[in-house]
Design a protein around this motif. Structure first.
Motif, short mmCIF file in Angstrom:
data_model
loop_
_atom_site.label_atom_id
_atom_site.label_comp_id
_atom_site.label_asym_id
_atom_site.label_seq_id
_atom_site.Cartn_x
_atom_site.Cartn_y
_atom_site.Cartn_z
N UNK A 177 14.69 0.47 12.96
CA UNK A 177 14.05 0.71 11.67
C UNK A 177 14.90 0.32 10.47
N UNK A 178 16.17 0.69 10.48
CA UNK A 178 17.01 0.38 9.33
C UNK A 178 17.28 -1.12 9.25
N UNK A 179 17.53 -1.73 10.39
CA UNK A 179 17.82 -3.17 10.40
C UNK A 179 16.60 -4.00 10.04
N UNK A 180 15.43 -3.42 10.19
CA UNK A 180 14.21 -4.15 9.81
C UNK A 180 14.22 -4.43 8.31
N UNK A 181 14.79 -3.52 7.54
CA UNK A 181 14.88 -3.75 6.09
C UNK A 181 15.85 -4.88 5.79
N UNK A 182 17.01 -4.85 6.44
CA UNK A 182 17.99 -5.92 6.26
C UNK A 182 17.41 -7.26 6.70
#
Length: 492
Positions: free
Chosen positions: A400-405
């Motif tokens: 989930x967090x890396x999807x933003x990056x």
């Protein structure tokens, strides 16, 4: 049995109910489950009222955008579960149909509808489904209703879009308590006494054979269906049983640490439920209720203050409230956008400030430029981004967090913001099990400023759009196991 709330029922055409029809037809298109399904519950209401059996048509097209082995297999896993859950109900005929080639299913719904009293379908506000339902309404000779079973807040529980999660959260805290009392039946078929199931006419079954043969012994032959065979099935199994298994596992093993661990890829603390929510294999209501039960929560614990704060309103532990903010606030914010903005998947839907600042910096020099092929193959200079892309391609999801990056870097590495949007949508919808979804579009467009505010200092390329750095991300998060799994370990 409680009645389906009227706010969740939408009349699609002006035809009348045919009291002399043979059955109630439930056209299952997005709520691909039995449990906690307002659409099936509405079909039951009509069946009880008219004393008719039920036919459940769950059809799978082969010609829809991005159709592939990955998505077909996941959906067919769910069909197999539905067979098992419906086969012991003598008043239900379950009709699974998988198109052998594009447009082979044309006419099936209309012919089934001719023999029905009324058609009930699912009200899903995104992808090709709204147009499909609208087109069907012109060919169905009986009353057609679409029923909303998407989230805790009915799609039409408000009459406008909201610019931020804070604004939408404040609305939820004002109006959601009333809707929490209108819960779908866990098993809407339990205890019913209805006439014996009626099979569709033989002429229909012969022209559009049921897909039971595709599911014998759990084996599915996808090779003979004209879909993209270059996107293989994920290791993730679809279906209601797997969805519930993952939900309970999350609650028992990871929920307590969700608030602190969810952003760390090495912890893999997320619920993993988004594909199952997208394909309708589990209901947001069921997820919410299991969380609430684990917290020994009752509605009287809600705060009376609707201040839009992320924590404190539910009256649960911080970890549970953090998860519910994702499940309810952020997920349903995306549905809200799709209901009221038909351009939800277009660049023009961005807030004015975001379009203005991106236009100002559109001609800025890009230190790195990658075309779609290089991005798709994870051939960039950034090992963490490459790892996220490999996870997407191989597994059908990104942390989930890396999807933003992932999205922020595509914006930086593309010739223009419009091209970046096109690339993100293509890669996400092609590979992600939870792609083609309101929540998924929210994530993509958040990377360009949707639901956000202007940030300073103003930067090249992004302007006032929020910036994310791979180095900062790697420094803040635990990622070594993640890099080992999805890419080479490299100093960032």
């Amino acid at each position: 049995m409680n009645a389906v709330p009227p706010i969740r029922i939408r009349k699609i055409n002006d035809a009348s109910v045919n009291d002399k029809g043979c059955y109630i037809l439930y056209w299952m298109i997005s709520n691909r489950r039995v449990r906690c399904n307002f659409s099936l519950q509405r079909a039951v209401e009509w069946a009880v009222r008219l004393k008719k059996p039920i036919v459940v048509l769950e059809a799978l097209r082969s010609g829809y955008p991005w159709a592939s082995d990955r998505f077909h297999r996941f959906i067919i896993d769910g069909m197999a579960d539905n067979i098992r859950m419906l086969q012991n109900h003598g008043f239900v005929h379950y009709y699974p149909y998988v198109e052998p080639h594009a447009d082979a299913g044309k006419g099936l719904l209309a012919n089934l509808a001719k023999e029905s009293c009324i058609v009930i379908t699912d009200d899903f506000p995104a992808f090709f489904l709204p147009k499909m339902v609208d087109a069907a309404s012109k060919k169905i000779p009986v009353k057609l209703e679409a029923v909303d079973s998407n989230g805790l807040l009915p799609l039409r529980g408000t009459d406008r879009t909201y610019p931020t999660a804070f604004a939408f959260r404040r609305l939820l805290q004002k109006v959601l308590p009333d809707h929490l009392l209108a819960y779908p039946e866990i098993d809407p078929l339990k205890g019913l006494r209805l006439p014996a199931a009626v099979a569709p006419p033989e002429t229909i079954l012969k022209r559009w054979p049921e897909a039971l043969n595709l599911m014998e012994n759990g084996e599915v032959d996808l090779g003979r269906i004209p879909i993209n065979h270059n996107v293989p099935p994920s290791r993730l199994k679809g279906g209601a049983r797997e969805a519930r298994k993952r939900l309970l596992e999350f609650i028992h093993r990871r929920l307590s640490g969700y608030e602190t661990d969810r952003n760390h890829p090495d912890e893999d603390a997320a619920s993993g439920l988004s594909p199952y929510l997208h394909f309708g294999h589990i209901s947001a209501h069921e997820v919410f209720q299991e969380i609430a039960d684990s917290e020994e929560w009752f509605i009287h614990k809600l705060s009376e203050k609707a201040q839009g704060k992320k924590y404190g309103w539910w009256g649960m532990r911080a970890s549970a409230e953090a998860f519910l903010d994702e499940l309810v606030t952020w997920r349903e914010l995306g549905y809200n956008m799709c209901v009221f903005r038909k351009d939800y998947a277009q660049y023009e839907s961005l807030p004015d400030w975001a379009k203005a600042t991106l236009l100002t910096h559109e001609m800025d020099r890009r230190p790195y430029l990658y075309d779609r092929a290089a991005l798709e193959d994870a051939q960039t200079h950034d090992p963490l981004w490459n790892a996220a892309q490999r996870q997407l391609v191989r597994e059908g999801r990104i942390h989930n967090y890396l999807r933003m990056l992932w999205g922020k870097k595509i914006l930086e590495w593309s010739l223009s913001p419009r091209e970046a949007v096109e690339v993100m949508i293509e890669l996400n919808n092609k590979y992600a099990l939870d792609g083609r979804d309101p929540n998924s579009y929210s994530g993509i467009f958040w990377c360009l400023g949707r639901y956000d505010r202007p940030w300073g200092p103003e930067r090249p390329i992004l302007g006032k759009v929020r910036y994310m750095s791979t180095k900062n991300t790697a420094r803040k998060l635990r990622i070594q196991d993640y890099l080992a799994a999805w890419g080479p370990e490299v100093e960032l």
